[in-house]
Each structure stands twice: as C-alpha cells, then as structure tokens.
Motif scaffolding. Structure first.
Motif, PDB file in Angstrom:
ATOM      1  N   HIS A  89       0.891  -1.366  -0.063  1.00  0.00           N
ATOM      2  CA  HIS A  89      -0.098  -0.019  -0.087  1.00  0.00           C
ATOM      3  C   HIS A  89       0.841   1.250   0.118  1.00  0.00           C
ATOM      4  CE1 HIS A  89      -4.166  -0.920   0.063  1.00  0.00           C
ATOM      5  NE2 HIS A  89      -3.867  -2.082   0.974  1.00  0.00           N
ATOM      6  N   TYR A  90       1.976   1.057   0.582  1.00  0.00           N
ATOM      7  CA  TYR A  90       2.948   2.350   0.871  1.00  0.00           C
ATOM      8  C   TYR A  90       3.487   2.417  -0.497  1.00  0.00           C
ATOM      9  CZ  TYR A  90       7.509   4.561   1.764  1.00  0.00           C
ATOM     10  OH  TYR A  90       8.567   5.268   1.711  1.00  0.00           O
ATOM     11  N   ASP A  93       0.964   4.153  -2.944  1.00  0.00           N
ATOM     12  CA  ASP A  93       0.677   5.680  -2.663  1.00  0.00           C
ATOM     13  C   ASP A  93       1.798   6.352  -3.363  1.00  0.00           C
ATOM     14  OD1 ASP A  93      -1.417   4.945  -1.289  1.00  0.00           O
ATOM     15  OD2 ASP A  93      -0.550   5.514   0.904  1.00  0.00           O
ATOM     16  N   GLU A  97       1.364   9.461  -5.977  1.00  0.00           N
ATOM     17  CA  GLU A  97       2.031  10.788  -6.090  1.00  0.00           C
ATOM     18  C   GLU A  97       2.749  10.994  -7.165  1.00  0.00           C
ATOM     19  OE1 GLU A  97       1.214  13.384  -4.007  1.00  0.00           O
ATOM     20  OE2 GLU A  97      -0.323  12.127  -3.199  1.00  0.00           O
ATOM     21  N   ILE A 125       4.657  10.601   2.839  1.00  0.00           N
ATOM     22  CA  ILE A 125       3.882   9.203   2.807  1.00  0.00           C
ATOM     23  C   ILE A 125       4.455   8.144   3.752  1.00  0.00           C
ATOM     24  CG2 ILE A 125       3.427   7.435   1.466  1.00  0.00           C
ATOM     25  CD1 ILE A 125       3.332   9.257  -1.051  1.00  0.00           C
TER      26      ILE A 125
END
Length: 220
Positions: A89-90, A93, A97, A125
């Motif tokens: 998920h990191y 993200d 971006e 993040i």
C-alpha cells in the motif's frame, strides 16, 4: 519501519530519489549495504532478470518489496515483521503521487538521486505508515482480504548467485573469442580477402583443364 526507499528508472536502472533515512541503533555501513542491495535489485529489474511487476525479496530479517508502473520502480525495505500488504500500500501511494508529477522530469535525470522533489514526497508518505495500528492502516489491512494475491518471493542470495554465474559465463565467452584469433572477425576478414580470389582462380583453371582434356579425348 521503513529502512530504505528508492524510486528508480527501469530503462537504465537509474535511481532517481531516495527517502529520508531512518535507521535505529544501526551503523551507517549497514545502511549503505541496504542501499547497495536496493540499487542492485533495481539494476536486475532493468536487465529483465527480475519481474517487471512486483516482488518480495528476503534478506536477513528484512524484506525488499517493489512494484513497477510505467517504467518506474518503487522499491522499499521493511523489517520482516512489518505487514507485507501494508508495505505494498505504501508503494502504491508513492506511485500515485509520482503520477501527479511531470513525467518528463524523470526522463531528463542524468545523475543518481537528483530528483529532490521525490525525496519530500517519500518522507511525507512514510510518516503515514510508521504506526501500523492507526485506523487508516488497519482499514487497509482488513480490506479485500479475499482478494489478496500471492506475490513472488525469493532470497536475495539466490538472485546475487544467479548474477554471479551469468557474469562468469559472459567472461568465459569473451575469453574464448579472444583466444581464438583465427576466427576473430578481423583475422577472418583478412584471410577471406586474401585467399578467396586465389581459390576462385584455381577452381576456374581446374575446370578449364578438365574440359580441355575431355575435348582432346573426343578428337582422338
């Protein structure tokens, strides 16, 4: 905890940016080793020796995780106890971006780690993923459990051994070519230029001689 994060270009294995370094009770040379391993993985992806999609790579008590989207690799190192689903998920993200930026900026980078704007994005993040027990992170962990997809996992030691063997085979092939001067391109070209016309003349002379002998026999 996030130890290393690198965003890199797959086409040539160029690392564009790295996030803030966060290492607790570890010496700088250990962090340098992690970074070198991350750069090695990025290079292997650029050489198509690793999947150009996503993967988990195990090393010591840590996990490298990466995803590749539109020719850009997002790679990070977490402790092995950190939930892998949250690690991806990191990375997703980060990728979202990145897509908001002008892609041509990444294409124009000529020196490693000079896309400074990405460093700030990575740092911002990362803060959201330090605590796995926040409501947002718990929701990500619990969402779509049945849709979780198995991700290829491999030991870094096996990947480095494959690369070592591949390089050894390449060196052996190069050595074989260099020790075979007769079949070297330049030598072979010189031989061909020198002897081909002579060979043709000998063949023609033989044919004419053979034809002359046959005609002589016919008249006898």
């Amino acid at each position: 905890m996030v130890k290393v994060t690198i965003i890199g270009r797959v086409s040539d294995g160029m690392p564009l940016a790295q996030g803030p370094r966060h290492v607790v009770n570890e010496e700088n040379d250990v962090l340098t080793t992690y970074k070198q391993q991350a750069e090695f993985i990025l290079k292997e992806i650029s050489l198509q020796a690793l999947p150009s999609s996503k993967m988990t790579i195990l090393v010591d008590h840590h996990c490298f995780n990466y995803i590749v989207e539109n020719g850009i690799c997002f790679l990070t190192l977490f402790e092995s106890s950190y939930p892998r689903k949250l690690a991806f998920h990191y990375l997703q993200d980060l990728q979202l971006e990145f897509e908001r930026l002008d892609r041509s900026l990444a294409d124009r980078i000529t020196k490693p780690y000079t896309f400074i704007k990405l460093d700030t994005i990575i740092g911002n993040i990362r803060k959201q993923y330090v605590d796995t027990r926040t409501q947002a992170n718990l929701s990500k962990l619990n969402a779509h459990r049945q849709k979780d997809v198995d991700i290829r996992t491999e030991e870094l030691s096996l990947i480095t051994e494959r690369r070592r063997r591949a390089e050894m085979i390449e060196r052996m092939a190069e050595a074989h070519i260099s020790t075979s001067p007769i079949w070297g391109s330049k030598r072979l070209e010189i031989i061909a230029l020198k002897w081909t016309p002579i060979t043709i003349l000998l063949v023609v002379a033989s044919v004419l001689l053979w034809t002359g002998l046959i005609l002589q026999d016919d008249f006898l």
